[in-house]
Design an enzyme around this catalytic site. Sequence first.
Site, PDB file in Angstrom:
ATOM      1  N   LYS A 260      -3.493  -9.524  -6.787  1.00 60.25           N
ATOM      2  CA  LYS A 260      -5.097  -9.997  -6.289  1.00 60.25           C
ATOM      3  C   LYS A 260      -5.969  -8.974  -6.719  1.00 60.25           C
ATOM      4  CE  LYS A 260      -5.662  -7.558  -1.974  1.00 60.25           C
ATOM      5  NZ  LYS A 260      -6.863  -7.632  -1.007  1.00 60.25           N
TER       6      LYS A 260
ATOM      7  N   LYS B  42     -10.239  -3.713  -4.744  1.00 64.11           N
ATOM      8  CA  LYS B  42     -11.251  -2.549  -5.007  1.00 64.11           C
ATOM      9  C   LYS B  42     -10.618  -1.295  -5.348  1.00 64.11           C
ATOM     10  CE  LYS B  42     -13.427  -3.429  -0.726  1.00 64.11           C
ATOM     11  NZ  LYS B  42     -12.284  -3.342   0.330  1.00 64.11           N
TER      12      LYS B  42
ATOM     13  N   LYS C 154       0.599  -0.891   0.023  1.00 65.13           N
ATOM     14  CA  LYS C 154      -0.226  -0.146   0.010  1.00 65.13           C
ATOM     15  C   LYS C 154       0.918   1.201  -0.038  1.00 65.13           C
ATOM     16  CE  LYS C 154      -4.317  -1.640   1.269  1.00 65.13           C
ATOM     17  NZ  LYS C 154      -4.700  -2.446   0.107  1.00 65.13           N
TER      18      LYS C 154
END
Length: 325
Positions: free
Chosen positions: A192, A195, A110
């Site tokens: 993966k 969203k 992230k």
Amino acid sequence: MRIFSGIRPTGDLHLGNYLGAIKQWIPLQQINECVFCIVDLHAITTPYDPKKLQKNILETTAIYLAAGINPEKSIIFVQSQIKEHAELAWLLETITPMGELKRMTQFKEKSEQHKDYINAGLLNYPVLMAADVLLYKGEAVPVGKDQEQHIELMRSLAKKFNQKFGQTFKEPESLILKEGSKIMSLTDPKKKMSKSDEPKSCIFLFDAPEDITKKIMSATTDSGKDIKYNITKKSGISNLLTIYSLLSGKTTQELEKEFKGKNYGEFKKSLAEVVVNYLEPFRRKQKELASREAYIQEILKKGQDRAQIIAKATMQEVKEKMGLV
Ligand code: AQP
């Protein structure tokens, strides 16, 4: 057993969130005491729009309900409404080694994804997650594979707390499914499904049938033309086979047999039909729930009241053990 799990209200939920996490919540609530949280304090660790947060919280709750979470059985509530989550996180931070947090894969990913938003909250995310579960003395946490490392830390914090201050917490186990625990992106099957990635990489639970078909038909596949499961050499088709298998109930071997001699296009067309049909009740229930905001708010309030009782008792015990009262 007491079960705890949650999802960040960061936007529309996708098939990965459903197959990795929510789908296993439904049977668990039959014989366990389940606490399902909308983890808004986690959502604010990555860039977000404050004006959309409340709407996302309501939509995530609607998905829980549309998927079959029963608010009479399970506790459904919003994390930030119970202040003990942040309070326990702070206390647990004092026994968390910095090095462990910096090693977390999600923090690294992230931070890479949001280079101008690397905040202390993102680093401390796993401690807040540990607090979320330990506050309810959770014993098992049904999640996708990406959360495995966080659960390991949670277990070690529970153990450390118990050793330092006396037996208080059970060490929660992760419940990670054998199949579906890591659904991959449609556009890049090495990553993966997420969203916050480009919309065509995800099948959202409320996507219109024509969008689902378009996304599946244009999903990245591999060279070659056999419909064969091989995660290293054919990651694209293997990901689609996993989705097909989980939504149809057929094994991948059965599907390989069924599509022997057929091409990728035929396989994808059939998969699109399966996905559209599977998600049809979700779209229907979402439409019903969209106009029932007061009903959703009432469920969240009842959940909050039930969660508050447990959270307060745990915090009292923790504070006593740590010499804070
Ligand atoms: N691709 C996935 N396959 C299987 N399970 C998945 N989960 C997430 N992606 C997949 C599981 O869904 C639950 C909720 O995840 P989350 O929204 O709290 O956080 P996340 O893992 O960060 O989800 P996203 O979709 O990747 O969101 P963004 O892009 O906002 O970060 C968890 O149990 C997770 O394991």
